[in-house]
Design an enzyme around this catalytic site. Structure first.
Site, short mmCIF file in Angstrom:
data_model
loop_
_atom_site.label_atom_id
_atom_site.label_comp_id
_atom_site.label_asym_id
_atom_site.label_seq_id
_atom_site.Cartn_x
_atom_site.Cartn_y
_atom_site.Cartn_z
N ASP A 43 0.84 -1.20 0.00
CA ASP A 43 0.00 0.00 0.00
C ASP A 43 0.88 1.25 0.00
OD1 ASP A 43 0.87 0.02 2.61
OD2 ASP A 43 -1.11 0.27 3.50
N SER A 44 2.21 1.06 0.02
CA SER A 44 3.12 2.18 -0.19
C SER A 44 2.89 2.79 -1.58
CB SER A 44 4.58 1.74 -0.05
OG SER A 44 4.83 0.60 -0.86
N ASP A 82 -0.89 -6.32 -0.31
CA ASP A 82 -1.11 -5.65 0.97
C ASP A 82 -2.60 -5.37 1.14
OD1 ASP A 82 0.28 -4.76 3.15
OD2 ASP A 82 1.10 -2.98 2.17
N LYS A 112 -0.75 -9.51 2.91
CA LYS A 112 -0.01 -9.00 4.06
C LYS A 112 -0.95 -8.12 4.89
CE LYS A 112 3.21 -5.60 3.82
NZ LYS A 112 2.62 -4.58 4.73
N GLU A 114 -1.02 -5.37 8.16
CA GLU A 114 -0.36 -4.59 9.22
C GLU A 114 -1.03 -5.02 10.52
OE1 GLU A 114 0.19 -0.44 8.56
OE2 GLU A 114 1.01 -0.76 6.56
N GLU A 181 9.42 -3.81 10.51
CA GLU A 181 9.80 -2.52 9.91
C GLU A 181 10.29 -1.54 10.96
OE1 GLU A 181 6.97 -0.84 7.15
OE2 GLU A 181 8.12 1.02 6.95
O1 KIV Z 1 3.52 -1.11 1.67
C1 KIV Z 1 4.71 -1.47 1.68
O2 KIV Z 1 5.47 -1.21 0.75
C2 KIV Z 1 5.18 -2.19 2.84
C3 KIV Z 1 6.65 -2.48 2.93
C4 KIV Z 1 7.38 -1.25 3.26
C5 KIV Z 1 6.95 -3.60 3.84
O3 KIV Z 1 4.43 -2.51 3.69
#
Ligand code: KIV
Length: 271
Positions: A43-44, A82, A112, A114, A181
């Protein structure tokens, strides 16, 4: 051979696992061809490619569309999608539906999350249903409003214990790996030593079982990158040079040249 979730889970520690974010097909294709083990549709993307201030505005549809693009271009790497802010954790049913869509429509191999105390049961439920979960602890940017920024996490004995405890609980719940992280290297080393699933670090020192970075930081595309990342290229500079050269060639009349055009007999007077 393509790594599976089981391969990552049973990582023997012979060499570090390599993970990189990807948000589009061309980047995924290149990263896959270089032999990156895991592609994370993070989600970055909110900050790096969608122009948002943070990751909170990223929607499930945005992650879904980007995941599908990455999956279509990837032959070898494991694709992890994510789950964006509030697409999980509000209700179990919606969380399962949303995670499921990332696999069925997006073609991801895993999701993934959080994590926090609220994702232990959810991890177990998703894993029971056949949705592999990569957990993420330490700096979790979706909690930016609670954390008050993007600083280091786990820097007190109490905070470190909390991360270690959540790491154990997510392993027990069935997560196949854990992203750590922006936590102290010695904490990440201790968690890595304790868990049997692999840890993948970002700003968490060299003792994790693998490393992940944001692709824009790695290739040098973007104005800012965090202190724990490293720029391995200058794609931003190269784009600027290429686009400037294109603009100049058009304004000077040098482009397009005759080899970029074709002429057809009999069409010169259509009026
Ligand atoms: O969203 C993302 O890119 C991440 C990584 C920084 C692990 O969660």
């Amino acid at each position: 051979m393509s790594p599976t979730v089981a391969d990552v889970r049973s990582h023997s520690g012979e060499r570090p696992i390599t993970m990189l974010t990807a948000y589009d097909a061309p980047t995924a294709r290149i990263a896959d061809e270089t032999g990156i083990d895991v592609l994370l549709v993070g989600d970055s993307m909110g900050n790096t490619v969608l122009g948002y201030e943070d990751t909170l505005s990223v929607t499930l549809d945005e992650v879904l569309s980007r995941t599908a693009a990455v999956s279509r271009a990837t032959e070898e790497a494991l694709v992890v999608a994510d789950m964006p802010f509030l697409s999980f954790g509000v209700s179990e049913e919606r969380s399962i539906e949303n995670a499921g869509r990332l696999l069925t429509e997006g073609g991801a191999d895993a999701v993934k999350l959080e994590c926090g105390a609220h994702t232990v049961d959810l991890t177990e439920r998703l894993v029971d249903l056949g949705i592999p979960v990569m957990a993420h602890l330490g700096l979790t940017p979706q909690h930016v409003n609670q954390l008050g920024g993007y600083g280091r996490q786990g820097t007190t004995a109490e905070a470190a214990e909390q991360i270690a405890d959540l790491a154990d609980r997510h392993e027990e719940a069935g997560a196949f790996s854990l992203v750590l992280e922006h936590v102290p290297a010695n904490l990440a080393a201790a968690v890595t030593g304790e868990l049997s699933i692999p840890t993948i670090g970002i700003g968490a020192g060299a003792d994790c079982d693998g490393q992940v970075l944001v692709v824009n930081d790695v290739i040098g595309l973007g104005e800012w990158s965090p202190p724990f990342s490293r720029r391995f290229g200058d794609v931003g500079g190269e784009m600027e040079r290429a686009i400037t050269a294109y603009r100049e060639a058009v304004t000077s009349g040098e482009f397009p040249a005759s080899e970029h055009s074709h002429v057809e007999e009999g069409v010169e007077d259509p009026y």
